[in-house]
Scaffold this active site. Structure first.
Site, short mmCIF file in Angstrom:
data_model
loop_
_atom_site.label_atom_id
_atom_site.label_comp_id
_atom_site.label_asym_id
_atom_site.label_seq_id
_atom_site.Cartn_x
_atom_site.Cartn_y
_atom_site.Cartn_z
N MET A 1 10.99 -6.18 8.96
CA MET A 1 11.57 -5.94 10.29
C MET A 1 11.86 -7.25 11.02
SD MET A 1 12.09 -2.79 10.46
CE MET A 1 12.64 -2.80 12.17
N ASP B 1 6.86 -3.82 7.38
CA ASP B 1 6.35 -5.17 7.56
C ASP B 1 6.88 -5.75 8.87
OD1 ASP B 1 5.01 -7.66 6.10
OD2 ASP B 1 6.85 -8.36 7.07
N TYR C 1 8.44 -11.40 15.68
CA TYR C 1 9.67 -10.63 15.60
C TYR C 1 9.98 -9.93 16.93
CZ TYR C 1 8.61 -11.12 10.59
OH TYR C 1 8.28 -11.61 9.35
N SER D 1 -0.43 -15.26 5.15
CA SER D 1 0.96 -15.46 4.78
C SER D 1 1.24 -16.95 4.72
CB SER D 1 1.88 -14.78 5.81
OG SER D 1 3.24 -14.97 5.49
N ASN D 2 1.93 -17.39 3.69
CA ASN D 2 2.28 -18.81 3.50
C ASN D 2 1.04 -19.67 3.29
OD1 ASN D 2 5.21 -18.45 4.02
ND2 ASN D 2 4.52 -17.95 6.10
N GLN E 1 1.42 -13.23 1.69
CA GLN E 1 2.88 -13.05 1.72
C GLN E 1 3.54 -14.43 1.67
OE1 GLN E 1 6.02 -11.40 4.97
NE2 GLN E 1 4.39 -9.97 4.41
N GLY F 1 17.38 -13.61 -0.74
CA GLY F 1 17.96 -14.70 0.02
C GLY F 1 17.85 -14.48 1.52
N GLU G 1 18.80 2.13 -1.64
CA GLU G 1 18.96 1.28 -2.83
C GLU G 1 17.72 0.45 -3.09
OE1 GLU G 1 22.35 -1.23 -2.62
OE2 GLU G 1 23.80 0.39 -2.89
N ASN G 2 17.14 -0.10 -2.04
CA ASN G 2 15.99 -0.98 -2.21
C ASN G 2 14.74 -0.24 -2.67
OD1 ASN G 2 17.61 -3.08 -1.38
ND2 ASN G 2 16.87 -3.06 0.73
#
Length: 419
Positions: free
Chosen positions: A143, A170, A175, A276-277, A298, A330, A382-383
């Site tokens: 998101m 997520d 955000y 994360s990271n 993540q 990407g 699709e995902n």
């Protein structure tokens, strides 16, 4: 890989490394809601009507329109944040073609026109086992960082995704859409999706690090979301607050934050904790506290990432820590270049799939969760449809053989870079 063909370079190159062999870990299906039940659930949530589209009609939905995305005043290819995977400016913004449409209702709890035709059984998406018990769906929706993740479009995207059959959302404080994401979840629950089936991740960023500040953040986040609990909270990246507060030592800052989140976990306000990271050293510092396990990490993860990111994923898998990929297809500005390479397209055609689905499948076969971001129901579907095919050994070898001088990051987050 000796003898394997090499995939072409992506838009830019930096860093070095090679891909390791895939890590293997247990998968389990999450709680399921059968497709017929989903159709009954959606019956009262759909409206009929007409609107006009342009280019390929499959491009539009979930709050995205041709008027918004194809406006060349925003750039030569319109609004670049609208494009992901095979959905490009050229495909979606061709000659205007009148198509039958149902207008998106502004009424709360109404699904987009096309969700009923795009249902995916939740049981088709495997789950990754978590150290604290239970599982996390291996495919979700991010998101972040697009027009459809802001304002009411974010609520609509979450609602559509959950009514479609997706279960993993997520999010993050940075955000700035907790309220909309939470509303979408509540509307889906009201429509019949069990809250216990939904897996919500959000992230606490460094300005909220420190014991007292993190404690306040938990209460505020639950209030913003309008939910009783959060399934997974991640420390978003390793840094310290910059506003002069007492929490200044990086290691101490992260550990204080972790202890505060542990307290919230004990109160059942949070069900699972992760990062994360983060790299091996930073994760080990939290593990040294001897409390709640680090259950997820993540990181940016795709065939072009540097060796450090691949090694970080291997470390996590060895310790039972679930790995989630961001940037799988990407960034907004480079997705089209990444997924439309000839080799990826050829792989996709062999399976009746897109280049983007191939990249997602590559990560999943490495036991890595994926959270591609989109607000278009067609893209969402699709995902999620990446579990009815497999890449063969030659496909995986090609994707694992990116030359070291063509490896790069989209977002420049390096594990263990911070003190």
């Amino acid at each position: 890989v000796e003898g394997a063909p090499r995939l072409g370079s992506a838009p830019r190159a930096c860093a070095q490394g090679r891909a390791p062999s895939a890590a293997v870990g247990p998968m389990a299906p999450p709680p399921a809601l059968a497709a017929p039940a989903l159709r009954r659930l959606l019956a009262s949530a759909l409206l009929a009507g007409f609107a006009s589209g342009r280019g390929d009609p499959e491009c539009w939905g979930g709050g995205l329109t041709g008027d918004f995305c194809c406006d060349t005043k925003k750039g030569q290819t319109g609004d670049i944040q609208c494009w992901d995977g095979d959905y490009t400016f050229e495909r979606c913004c061709g000659a205007s073609v009148p198509v039958q449409r149902s207008p998106l209702s502004t009424r709360p709890g109404v699904a987009s026109y096309d969700v009923a035709q795009l249902l995916v059984a939740p049981s088709s998406v495997p789950g990754l086992q978590l150290l604290g018990g239970g599982s996390m769906p291996i495919a979700g929706i991010g998101m972040c960082c697009r027009p459809g993740a802001n304002g009411d479009a974010a609520r609509q995207a979450v609602l559509d995704y959950l009514l479609m059959g997706g279960r993993h959302i997520d999010d993050a404080t940075v955000y700035k859409n907790h309220a909309q994401v939470g509303e979408g979840i509540r509307q889906a629950v009201a429509a019949g999706v069990p809250r216990s089936d939904i897996f919500l991740t959000t992230k606490i960023n460094p300005p909220h690090f420190g014991f007292e500040t993190a404690t306040d953040w938990v209460a505020r986040s639950l209030q913003e979301l309008g939910l009783e609990y959060i399934d997974l909270v991640l420390l978003h990246w390793a840094a310290v607050p910059t506003d002069g507060r007492a929490c200044k030592d990086p290691k101490q800052c992260r550990q204080e934050t972790w202890l505060a989140l542990q307290r919230a976990k004990a109160k059942r306000q949070i069900r699972h904790l992760g990062v994360s990271n983060f790299g091996e050293r930073q994760i080990s510092e939290l593990l040294a506290l001897g409390g709640a396990p680090v259950e997820a990490n993540q990181i940016e993860y795709h065939p072009w990432v540097p060796e450090l990111h691949l090694q970080t994923a291997e470390f996590c898998h060895r310790h039972g820590i679930v790995v989630t990929a961001y940037g799988s297809m990407g960034s907004a500005g480079s997705a089209a270049q990444m997924v439309t390479q000839d080799e990826l397209q050829e792989m996709g055609r062999a399976h009746g799939k897109t280049g983007g689905q191939v990249l997602l499948r590559w990560a999943v076969q490495r036991n890595v969760s994926v959270i591609p971001g989109t607000s278009n129901p067609n893209h969402m579907s699709e995902n999620l449809r990446i579990f009815d095919f497999s890449l063969n050994a030659q496909d995986m070898a090609m994707l694992d053989s990116i030359p070291s001088d063509q490896r790069f990051l989209h977002f420049d987050h390096w594990p263990d870079k911070a003190e």
